[in-house]
Design a protein around this motif. Structure first.
Motif, PDB file in Angstrom:
ATOM      1  N   ALA A   1      -4.076  -7.248  -6.462  1.00  0.00           N
ATOM      2  CA  ALA A   1      -3.114  -6.688  -7.734  1.00  0.00           C
ATOM      3  C   ALA A   1      -3.804  -6.582  -9.006  1.00  0.00           C
ATOM      4  O   ALA A   1      -4.200  -5.829  -9.236  1.00  0.00           O
ATOM      5  CB  ALA A   1      -1.717  -6.784  -7.820  1.00  0.00           C
TER       6      ALA A   1
ATOM      7  N   GLN B   1      -2.989  -7.661 -18.044  1.00  0.00           N
ATOM      8  CA  GLN B   1      -4.445  -7.661 -18.429  1.00  0.00           C
ATOM      9  C   GLN B   1      -5.204  -8.454 -18.675  1.00  0.00           C
ATOM     10  O   GLN B   1      -7.061  -8.657 -17.902  1.00  0.00           O
ATOM     11  CB  GLN B   1      -4.185  -6.631 -19.581  1.00  0.00           C
TER      12      GLN B   1
ATOM     13  N   HIS C   1       1.124  -1.268  -0.327  1.00  0.00           N
ATOM     14  CA  HIS C   1       0.322   0.146  -0.105  1.00  0.00           C
ATOM     15  C   HIS C   1       0.527   1.405   0.499  1.00  0.00           C
ATOM     16  O   HIS C   1       0.607   2.082  -0.363  1.00  0.00           O
ATOM     17  CB  HIS C   1      -1.679   0.135   1.220  1.00  0.00           C
TER      18      HIS C   1
ATOM     19  N   ASP D   1      -7.335  -4.509  -7.671  1.00  0.00           N
ATOM     20  CA  ASP D   1      -7.136  -3.446  -6.787  1.00  0.00           C
ATOM     21  C   ASP D   1      -6.694  -1.767  -8.107  1.00  0.00           C
ATOM     22  O   ASP D   1      -6.385  -0.402  -7.884  1.00  0.00           O
ATOM     23  CB  ASP D   1      -5.893  -3.342  -5.964  1.00  0.00           C
ATOM     24  N   TYR D   2      -5.768  -3.117  -9.321  1.00  0.00           N
ATOM     25  CA  TYR D   2      -5.525  -2.108 -10.354  1.00  0.00           C
ATOM     26  C   TYR D   2      -6.303  -2.429 -11.680  1.00  0.00           C
ATOM     27  O   TYR D   2      -6.330  -3.516 -11.508  1.00  0.00           O
ATOM     28  CB  TYR D   2      -4.112  -1.724 -10.260  1.00  0.00           C
ATOM     29  N   THR D   3      -6.140  -1.949 -12.983  1.00  0.00           N
ATOM     30  CA  THR D   3      -6.211  -2.200 -14.094  1.00  0.00           C
ATOM     31  C   THR D   3      -4.914  -1.458 -14.980  1.00  0.00           C
ATOM     32  O   THR D   3      -4.791  -2.295 -15.993  1.00  0.00           O
ATOM     33  CB  THR D   3      -6.822  -1.294 -14.762  1.00  0.00           C
ATOM     34  N   ASP D   4      -4.129  -0.536 -14.469  1.00  0.00           N
ATOM     35  CA  ASP D   4      -2.433  -0.456 -15.617  1.00  0.00           C
ATOM     36  C   ASP D   4      -1.625  -1.353 -15.688  1.00  0.00           C
ATOM     37  O   ASP D   4      -1.339  -2.028 -14.108  1.00  0.00           O
ATOM     38  CB  ASP D   4      -2.427   0.835 -14.575  1.00  0.00           C
TER      39      ASP D   4
ATOM     40  N   HIS E   1       2.483  -3.776  -7.988  1.00  0.00           N
ATOM     41  CA  HIS E   1       2.099  -4.719  -6.939  1.00  0.00           C
ATOM     42  C   HIS E   1       2.259  -6.421  -6.806  1.00  0.00           C
ATOM     43  O   HIS E   1       1.912  -6.894  -5.617  1.00  0.00           O
ATOM     44  CB  HIS E   1       1.035  -3.915  -6.496  1.00  0.00           C
TER      45      HIS E   1
ATOM     46  N   ASP F   1       0.493  -0.668 -12.863  1.00  0.00           N
ATOM     47  CA  ASP F   1       0.683  -0.969 -11.424  1.00  0.00           C
ATOM     48  C   ASP F   1       0.347  -2.296 -11.148  1.00  0.00           C
ATOM     49  O   ASP F   1       0.277  -3.063  -9.370  1.00  0.00           O
ATOM     50  CB  ASP F   1      -0.318  -0.646 -10.969  1.00  0.00           C
ATOM     51  N   ILE F   2      -0.427  -3.408 -11.423  1.00  0.00           N
ATOM     52  CA  ILE F   2      -0.316  -4.566 -11.430  1.00  0.00           C
ATOM     53  C   ILE F   2       1.051  -5.400 -11.002  1.00  0.00           C
ATOM     54  O   ILE F   2       1.492  -6.139 -10.447  1.00  0.00           O
ATOM     55  CB  ILE F   2      -1.195  -5.945 -12.421  1.00  0.00           C
TER      56      ILE F   2
END
Length: 950
Positions: A239, A207, A169, A242-245, A252, A248-249
């Protein structure tokens, strides 16, 4: 494994070693058995002997190693500090270490962020952030030893971190290296664009996985449930929801991946506020039920930390200072250690009142309490209850057993039931010593027990117990099998049980996307072998009572001056244990290597004991080995019997060398010294900082009757070695001390027969305890006889002497010089602080005596800027090691010059021998801190001045 297969393996690793060594920028590569043995264990109860140990000094070296390993299909395991509790940092293939070049850090955005290389120790990051009122979010119990790379790779948390402030986080950016050597700096748009182009398949795969997971409502809900708890079991697949990009995935997923997806070279954290006002209280309840119900109520109140201790945990620390009387507690009792924090005193009191009101709801269940207070020393004692639980079990374990600490999390509403269920399992399997404690607000519990693995029956007992624990925690309670210690080897076989088939398949696909060849830390996190947690178990054979309680946690390593030079205390102990299983040429080779790496190069200062959870002084053990291999010689005995003559000979020799230096120059004398050492290696090694011989101690006359007499014992180092020849002030320590104390209202007396006296340290360091004890006893006796009818305070001017004399338990009040100056002299003096910055070295003996803070405070009272190098815990001079093994001193002080602030011309300490090495490796004159105090008090304190003040 057949002989032919072993030969093939050896050839394969030999070829890989040659490839590494052929690199234009080659890392250090070690294939010798002693070095491999030294890194065969971590803080867990597993053991694997690596085929190669590789130490990388830079990112390009890591990249090159991974590129070669990926092509050769050679498995690589990354190791930071090796404090891992679940076996993540060991390998039977190639172990990749980081040199101390990986310790760079930069505070960003006025403390809102911090950039850290993987080798930075967690506590050092917080030291950098302290002036900004910030800290990094993760706060593992091992933060004084563990490194940022390990903190991020294991998603370590801690007592105050909870879920919201862990690495997952608070990560902002990172530089990572994939299994094939590809590098991505997520903070650099150019790096990201190039990576997206070259690794489109990885980004598309992440993705697609995220889309699948989010389309599976049952799996998505399960992930949400699992991560409202502390959870480090398996990959951080939260991850994916929590994330779409994909960037970012990816970033994390790297957190908590335990080196199985790639290497985290550096990380940028978003920091968290460190509230300056804090209060702690301790509350004992008559039942776990009442205790855990209070935790649920506290979850909505302004608490910083809530630690739970069950009845057995309380018993394990019942004798700790400050602990309330718990002798009559029922076996159902439990306690909460609660800390609150605030930005102001007013807000702190408001928080205390609010939390206290919550606790009154179970007031009738409360058996004892230590009320909230902001007293720092008292609160440190309270936290020692909690911190002492783990070592308390380790200290009483049977020889041959190891300490196992497991780490689970229950939904907070089922915390009481979870504790009760664990206790029932302990009773059923006969783990009567087991204790439970943990971070109650998150339902995160640690349980500690001892286990031997010498027989099949013992292994089966452990296997059956862990099978029941896993079923109970992961299935019955829907909790986490690993809340903050990482999956590791011991929970890898249970990941599918906790997560279910759908989630496990997602994790397998993640591993395939990042590491298609499967070279990164195989068997960790994902392992289809249902019995993998029962393989490669570490044994703890008895070696010596002085070290048998060692749990190999590695907390000692950061303060050891020989770390990365030869061995650390943990490695010295581990190798002694492992030698029990060796024979023939292997044993001969390891013993020969251990003589230098384990015995000769140990500073034996005992600083390791200050960090050891069970208080082991590895130096004491090494001294016994020294004595056994080299008993006291005739010369050593003669020197003890005729110390005055021996000292005179030493001064004569030093002055003779000084004459030669003046005539021939330092290089020529150094060359002669090296030649003589080739013929007689035990001779001291000459270098430029060698002092001349000291003059005889002659105190300035101070007969004023109104002055308070104190007895002064000048150390033999200050009686043998003259002041630093670079220093402006060439007066001896005795003269300067006498002047300062006369200004403060004291006069010095010295014992008769002073030149015959010694604290015994020169003999003790070599393990000659009988001679050391004799000299110490003689000195204590002479000091007592030198006193008039009224006992006097006694001062000695070197911290090692004070520590040695204190071990003799004298009847008089003994002060090391800096202690006396801070406590007695400083309050009576007026100081004109100097603006010139100074370097300060805090000696090992000051740290062991608990007087380090006084030395620092004294120096800070004298100078506007005082720099204490944060990465130098021990100078490695170690008595005479700085002369006979100067490489140890040089290694320990290898970063010293980096810490010299602009305008600094002087360094200070409180041990003459340490000061010699500090001068050599800094280029600055180092002297006793009393010289600084004399200078800054000279004009402001005119009374008792005489000719000797000039």
């Amino acid at each position: 494994m057949t002989t032919d297969h072993n030969l093939v393996l050896q050839e394969r690793y030999q070829d890989f070693k040659l490839q590494l060594e052929a690199l234009s920028d080659a890392p250090d590569v070690f294939a010798d058995l002693p070095r491999r043995m030294a890194y065969s264990g971590d803080a867990s109860f597993y053991y694997l002997l690596p085929q190669l140990v590789v130490r990388a000094h830079s990112l390009p070296q890591v990249v090159a190693v991974l590129q070669l390993a990926n092509r050769a299909r050679i498995a690589i395991t990354f190791r930071a500090a090796g404090t891992s509790l679940s076996g993540q940092a060991i390998s039977d293939s190639v172990l990749l270490l980081l040199s101390d070049n990986w310790q760079h850090a930069e505070v960003l955005d006025n403390g809102a962020k911090i950039w850290l290389q993987a080798g930075v120790i967690g506590a050092k990051a917080n030291q950098l952030l302290l002036p900004y009122g910030r800290k990094i979010g993760p706060d593992p119990a091992s933060i004084n030893s563990c490194k940022v790379g390990g903190i991020a790779a294991n998603n370590a948390s801690g007592m105050c971190c909870g879920v919201k402030h862990n690495s997952y986080h608070t990560v902002q950016d990172m530089t990572l290296v994939l299994a094939d050597g590809a590098v991505l700096d997520t903070s650099c748009p150019k790096s990201v664009a190039a990576f997206q182009h070259s690794y489109r398949e990885l980004f598309d795969g992440l993705q697609a996985l995220a889309a699948e997971v989010n389309a599976n409502e049952a799996l998505r809900s399960r992930i949400r449930h699992k991560y409202r708890l502390k959870n480090t079991t398996g990959y951080g697949i939260n991850a994916l929801v929590d994330y779409t990009d994909p960037l970012d995935i990816l970033k994390h997923l790297m957190i908590g991946s335990e080196g199985t997806l790639g290497f985290i070279a550096d990380i940028t954290y978003k920091t968290v506020a460190q509230d300056p006002y804090r209060a702690t209280g301790f509350f004992v309840f008559d039942s776990l039920q009442a205790c855990c119900e209070s935790v649920s109520l506290l979850s909505g109140s302004p608490v910083e930390a809530v630690e739970l201790l069950d009845f057995r945990a309380l018993q394990s620390v019942a004798d700790k200072p400050g602990m309330p009387d718990i002798t009559s507690l029922p076996a159902t009792a439990a306690a909460l250690l609660i800390e609150v924090a605030a930005t102001s005193e007013k807000q702190l009191q408001q928080h205390i009142d609010e939390v206290s009101l919550v606790l009154t709801q179970h007031e009738q269940s409360m058996l004892a309490q230590v009320a909230f207070s902001s007293d720092a020393s008292r609160n440190a004692a309270l936290w020692n209850f909690r911190k002492g639980t783990f070592p308390a079990v380790g200290a009483v374990r049977a020889t041959g057993t190891t300490v196992i600490i497991e780490d689970v999390a229950f939904p907070i509403e089922r915390l009481a039931d979870g504790v009760a269920a664990l206790q029932q399992l302990f009773s059923r399997y006969g783990y009567d010593e087991a204790i439970i404690f943990g971070h109650a607000l998150e339902g995160n519990l640690h349980f500690v027990f001892t286990q031997a693995f010498e027989t099949e029956q013992q292994k089966q007992r452990y296997a059956d117990f862990m099978a029941e624990v896993s079923q109970m925690v992961a299935v019955d309670f829907q909790g986490s099998l690993k809340a903050e210690h990482g999956t590791g080897r011991n929970m890898a076989p249970f990941v599918a049980l906790e997560w279910g088939n759908d989630a496990y398949q997602v994790m397998e696909r993640i591993k395939q996307l990042f590491d298609p060849v499967g070279i990164l830390n195989p068997g960790v996190i994902l392992n289809t072998d249902a019995h993998a947690h029962l393989a490669n178990l570490k044994t703890m054979p008895a070696v010596d009572d002085l070290i048998d309680k060692c749990i190999e946690c590695g907390f000692c390593e950061t303060v050891c001056p020989s770390q990365e030079y030869t061995l650390t205390p943990r490695q010295r102990i581990a190798m002694q244990r492992q030698m029990n299983a060796l024979s023939g040429p292997d044993l001969t080779d390891v013993r020969a290597a251990y003589q230098h790496a384990g015995i000769d190069s140990c500073a034996a200062t005992g600083l390791c004991a200050t960090r050891c959870p069970v208080g082991i002084n590895t130096g004491d053990y090494i001294k016994t080995l020294r004595a056994a291999s080299k008993p006291a010689s005739t010369i050593a005995t003669w020197a003890a019997d005729h110390f005055s003559a021996a000292s005179q000979l030493a001064r004569f020799a030093l002055n003779g060398v000084g004459v030669a230096r003046n005539m021939l120059g330092v290089p020529a004398v150094g060359a002669v010294s090296r030649g003589l050492r080739r013929l007689a290696p035990s001779l001291p090694s000459y270098y430029g900082a060698w002092p001349k011989g000291a003059s005889k101690v002659q105190l300035p006359e101070a007969t004023e009757s109104q002055l308070t007499p104190v007895l002064y014992f000048p150390s033999c180092a200050n009686r043998i070695f003259s002041p630093d020849r670079q220093a402006d002030d060439q007066r001896d320590v005795a003269t300067v001390l006498s002047i300062v104390l006369r200004r403060a209202g004291y006069r010095l007396l010295v014992p008769e027969q002073l030149n015959d006296l010694c604290c015994g340290q020169p003999w003790d360091s070599k393990g000659w305890r009988e001679l050391a004890e004799r000299k110490r006893s003689e000195t204590i006796q002479q000091l007592q006889q030198a006193m008039p009818a009224k006992p006097l305070m006694v001062i000695t001017d070197a911290s090692p002497c004070a520590l040695q004399l204190q071990a003799g338990q004298p009847d008089f009040e003994l002060f090391e010089l800096a202690e006396f100056l801070y406590q007695k002299a400083l309050p009576a003096l007026t100081i004109n602080k100097q603006t010139e910055p100074v370097l300060l070295h805090v000696t090992c003996s000051s740290q062991r005596r608990g007087s380090a803070d006084q030395l620092v405070a004294l120096t800070e009272a004298c100078a506007e800027q005082v720099v204490v190098p944060a990465d130098i815990e021990c100078c490695g001079f170690a008595g005479d090691k700085g002369f006979t093994l100067p490489d140890l001193n040089a290694h320990a002080l290898r970063t010293l010059k980096q810490h010299i602030p602009a305008g600094c011309q002087h360094g200070y300490s409180n041990s003459r021998t340490c000061e010699i090495g500090l001068t050599e490796h800094s280029g600055l004159p180092y002297q006793s801190v009393v010289y600084l105090l004399e200078e800054v008090s000279r004009q402001a304190n005119p009374r008792h001045l005489n000719q000797s003040d000039v």
